[in-house]
Design a protein around this motif. Structure first.
Motif, short mmCIF file in Angstrom:
data_model
loop_
_atom_site.label_atom_id
_atom_site.label_comp_id
_atom_site.label_asym_id
_atom_site.label_seq_id
_atom_site.Cartn_x
_atom_site.Cartn_y
_atom_site.Cartn_z
N HIS A 159 0.87 -1.18 0.00
CA HIS A 159 0.00 0.00 0.00
C HIS A 159 0.90 1.22 0.00
N SER A 160 0.68 2.12 -0.94
CA SER A 160 1.51 3.33 -0.95
C SER A 160 0.64 4.54 -1.21
N GLU A 161 1.20 5.69 -0.92
CA GLU A 161 0.54 6.93 -1.30
C GLU A 161 0.42 6.94 -2.82
N HIS A 162 -0.57 7.66 -3.33
CA HIS A 162 -0.74 7.74 -4.78
C HIS A 162 0.08 8.92 -5.28
N ARG A 163 1.34 8.66 -5.59
CA ARG A 163 2.24 9.74 -5.96
C ARG A 163 3.14 9.25 -7.09
N ALA A 164 3.47 10.12 -8.03
CA ALA A 164 4.29 9.71 -9.17
C ALA A 164 5.62 9.15 -8.68
N PRO A 189 -8.68 5.63 1.45
CA PRO A 189 -8.61 6.87 0.66
C PRO A 189 -7.17 7.35 0.46
N GLY A 190 -6.84 7.68 -0.76
CA GLY A 190 -5.51 8.22 -1.07
C GLY A 190 -4.43 7.18 -1.27
N VAL A 200 5.54 4.60 1.29
CA VAL A 200 4.97 3.24 1.28
C VAL A 200 4.43 3.02 2.69
N VAL A 201 3.15 2.70 2.76
CA VAL A 201 2.54 2.56 4.08
C VAL A 201 2.74 1.15 4.62
#
Lengths: 566, 190
Positions: free
Chosen positions: B13-18, B46-47, B75-76
């Motif tokens: 699971h990660s942040e939605h970032r390039a 969310p996110g 990265v979560v």
């Protein structure tokens, strides 16, 4: 609110982070930032280096001595790629850095524009975080997040790739204070059960050994460490980067671990019943052959970085947390103990090393100077406040072994990456990071020439760096391996050297050459007495060996004390 | 045995970032571990984006790789699973020659037996859609192949749910937020 350029916002954001010194080199895409800097030179001291690699190593030296985050400001393309070695070095050695590089305007990205390079792509694997600032309004957030990530948890380098359009655009600016990133547990809470278990293992130990890494320095945990080892009477060995975590003179400090470390802590690694490793990562230069590394010991590993657990050495117990906290909490639960016989058992090995290695290194029978005696002479003359900076190779190992450490943050060296050329610029940074301490850098004739252009920075800044060139006209460490393991086939290790005194002269830096034992003390005294920079060229024995040595791939207790031992 | 190689499913699971995906895959590249399949899409949190990746390696390696992925900023969470610890599914599309289906009745039988369905028919080809476990999808392909009727074939990356009773990533985020509040309260007290 008044609008300012993204470039000026960068200056304000740096000041908000407490930055007062940066190392850099201007160029096309970072010109707006340098233009903004022109109005901030009363608050930010910019040190102009002579090559961007110099900037990043200087920032490392600054960070390692000051405990603050080192900052670089460079241009895109080659300016940015020239910082890569230092960024990788900082990643390996957990050094907090923020490298700000220019980037072409976002409309030109991906067009192979002049001096465009995919810096984020290149640096992602060697940074804690790499981010492209594409809009001026993101400057405050990105800079604050960069500093938070660089300095918190296990520190490391961060890259900000600052697009030129974002430097020029106007934005309102209010500093941000980021102290939380939801995906990133900077300071994990130690598990009380594990702390208790660690204390119980230590309480049950008869022959405990503590391995001290740089984590103790980074966590500011000297007091907690000493209190624990004194209470439970635990002898210690330290890694190269952890050498100044505890004073050299402490009765439980048994010296350096690893390939060229001291015999006692290496041998005892394979005799102890409990091994407590704190803030270290079981590098192969420390462990030697993993299969033969402390198989008899119960291993407790304390670290702030969970990904270090069981990476190289499988631990019986891993305790996650900031060692300042974990050492204190474990210390509270350990029972006072005495392991007199065990502590005493280190002594014969120290005596053996003294007899077989150190005596000859400090008082050589031959005419030629030895690296060890030069290092010790400088260390004694510079005093306990001195900061040691090294390059890489024989000079590094000799300096690390024979320098004496008293205060924290007294050694700046490239441990993980082993970057030749690190020493000279790192020493410049160290002189800014610890302006009231003498900075002594030891280099070989190979490494000195890898960033020799930084003599220009030293000249301009009058940086009071004491440079000791241990000149053996060889790439000494490789030569040592070639002699030991390649049948003396000296493949491209002899160096044809310039006249270093003439070079120093050209830069207006006082210098002296010394080649005999009798001249050494006087030459060192002259160097230390000199107010500004000084180059001391010590012509040392050409084919000397750094001993003791654990041969590559050998067990940690398989130690040579002379070249004939193999 | 820890050195035994098998297929592992890594869920990140990660942040939605390039750039996050390449950071994650770089950890595999460093060890020259090839990624057998990959699926990236928005997650239920969310996110956050979720990557489901498979690779063949040993337990010791996958443990370090997963830790090194989890360590990345943004990265979560990253966890690894063996096939018995997850429910997994893939989707596949098979473009099959209509003429061969018409002339070879066994093919319709194979499609029916596998639970696949025909979603498009024209005079030249039919498109067969199937979802199932990796091996079921391979099985149908291998059964069709001898008839030389498959014009195109595509399969998605694996998606997977864990057999856990909770979503550990949500728990991590809640615990981290709670720790933040606790620390803030402590520092205010001091």
């Amino acid at each position: 609110m008044e609008k300012i350029t993204g470039a000026e916002a960068l200056m304000k954001a740096l000041i908000a982070e407490g930055v007062d010194t940066i190392f850099g080199y201007p160029g096309g895409t970072i010109m707006p930032a340098f233009d903004a800097l022109y109005d901030y030179t009363d608050r930010i001291n910019h040190v102009l280096v002579r090559h961007e690699q110099g900037a990043v190593h200087a920032a490392q030296g600054y960070a390692r001595t000051s405990g603050r985050t080192g900052v670089c400001l460079v241009t895109s393309g080659p300016g940015a790629t020239n910082t890569i070695t230092g960024i990788a070095d900082a990643m390996m050695d957990s050094t907090p850095l923020v490298v700000i590089a220019g980037q072409v305007a976002i409309g030109m990205l991906g067009t192979d524009a002049f001096q465009e390079v995919d810096l984020v792509g290149i640096t992602q694997p060697i940074t804690k975080w790499s981010y492209q600032i594409r809009r001026a309004e993101d400057v405050a957030w990105a800079v604050s997040r960069a500093f938070y990530i660089a300095r918190s948890g296990r520190p490391g380098p961060v890259v900000l790739d600052f697009a030129k359009n974002a430097q020029n655009e106007l934005t309102e600016f209010a500093p941000e204070q980021i102290d939380f990133v939801r995906s990133y547990l900077a300071f994990p809470e130690p598990d009380p059960g594990k702390l208790k278990e660690a204390a119980e293992i230590i309480n049950g130990a008869e022959k405990p050994l503590m391995l001290v890494g740089q984590g103790v320095e980074l966590g500011g945990a000297r007091e907690e460490l000493i209190s624990l080892v004194e209470k439970a009477d635990i002898p210690m060995g330290s890694t190269l980067l952890g050498l100044s975590s505890v004073p050299s003179s402490h009765r439980l400090n048994m010296g350096m671990l690893g390939m060229h470390g001291n015999i006692a802590p290496n041998v005892k690694t394979n005799e102890c019943d409990v091994l407590i490793a704190v803030g270290m990562r079981f590098d192969d230069r420390v462990t030697g052959a993993l299969a033969k590394y402390a198989p008899q010991a119960k291993i407790v590993h304390l670290d702030i970085d969970f990904s270090e657990f069981n990476k190289n050495v499988k631990a019986d117990l891993c305790v996650l947390g900031n060692c300042k906290e974990t050492l204190r909490l474990i210390g509270e639960q350990v029972k006072p103990a005495r392991h007199t016989e065990w502590v005493e058992s280190f002594r014969p090995y120290a005596e053996k090393e003294m007899e077989e290695v150190i005596k000859e290194e400090l008082n050589p029978g031959g005419e030629k100077l030895r690296m060890g005696e030069v290092v010790r002479a400088v260390s004694d003359a510079a005093g306990p406040e001195a900061v040691l900076v090294t390059d890489v190779g024989q000079n590094q190992m000799s300096a690390a072994r024979y320098f004496r450490y008293e205060y924290p943050r007294s050694i700046v060296t490239s441990g993980g990456l082993g970057t030749m050329g690190f020493g000279l610029p790192a020493a410049i940074g160290a002189s800014f990071g610890a302006p009231h301490r003498p900075v002594c850098v030891f280099m070989g004739d190979g490494g000195f020439q890898m960033n020799i252009q930084e003599l220009g920075t030293i000249m301009e800044q009058k940086a009071p760096v004491k440079m000791i060139l241990l000149n053996n006209n060889f790439l000494g460490m490789v030569r040592q391996w070639q002699e030991l393991f390649c049948n003396k086939r000296y493949s491209f290790t002899p160096m044809v050297n310039p006249d270093y005194l003439e070079i120093a002269k050209a830069y207006g830096i006082p210098a002296r050459r010394v080649a005999t034992h009798s001249e050494l003390a006087g030459a060192v005294a002259e160097m230390i007495a000199c107010q500004g920079p000084f180059l001391l060229e010590a012509c040392v024995e050409e084919e000397a060996h750094v001993m003791p040595m654990t041969p590559p791939g050998g067990a940690v207790d398989m130690i040579m004390t002379s070249k004939d031992d193999k | 045995m820890d050195s035994e190689k098998k297929l592992y499913t890594v869920i990140v699971h990660s942040e939605h970032r390039a750039g996050l995906l390449s950071m994650v895959t770089a950890v595999f590249t460093r060890r020259m571990l090839s990624i057998e399949s990959i699926n990236a899409s928005a997650s239920s949190i969310p996110g956050l984006h979720k990557y489901t990746m498979t690779t063949i390696t040993d337990k010791e390696t996958i443990e370090i790789v997963t830790a090194q992925i989890r360590k990345k900023i943004d990265v979560v969470n990253a966890q690894y699973f063996t096939d018995d610890e997850i429910y997994q599914l893939e989707i596949a599309l098979y473009k099959v020659k209509t003429s061969v289906i018409e002339s070879t009745p066994e093919i319709s039988g194979l499609i029916r037996k596998s639970g696949a369905r025909i979603v498009e028919v024209n005079p030249v080809y039919c498109i067969v859609e199937m979802h199932g476990r990796s091996e079921e999808i391979s099985l149908l392909y291998n059964e069709l192949r001898p008839y030389e009727c498959v014009i195109q074939f595509v399969r998605s990356g694996r998606v997977a749910l864990t057999k856990d009773n909770t979503e550990r990533t949500s728990e991590f985020l809640e615990n981290h937020e709670a720790l933040r509040c606790r620390r803030k309260a402590e520092s205010n007290k001091n």
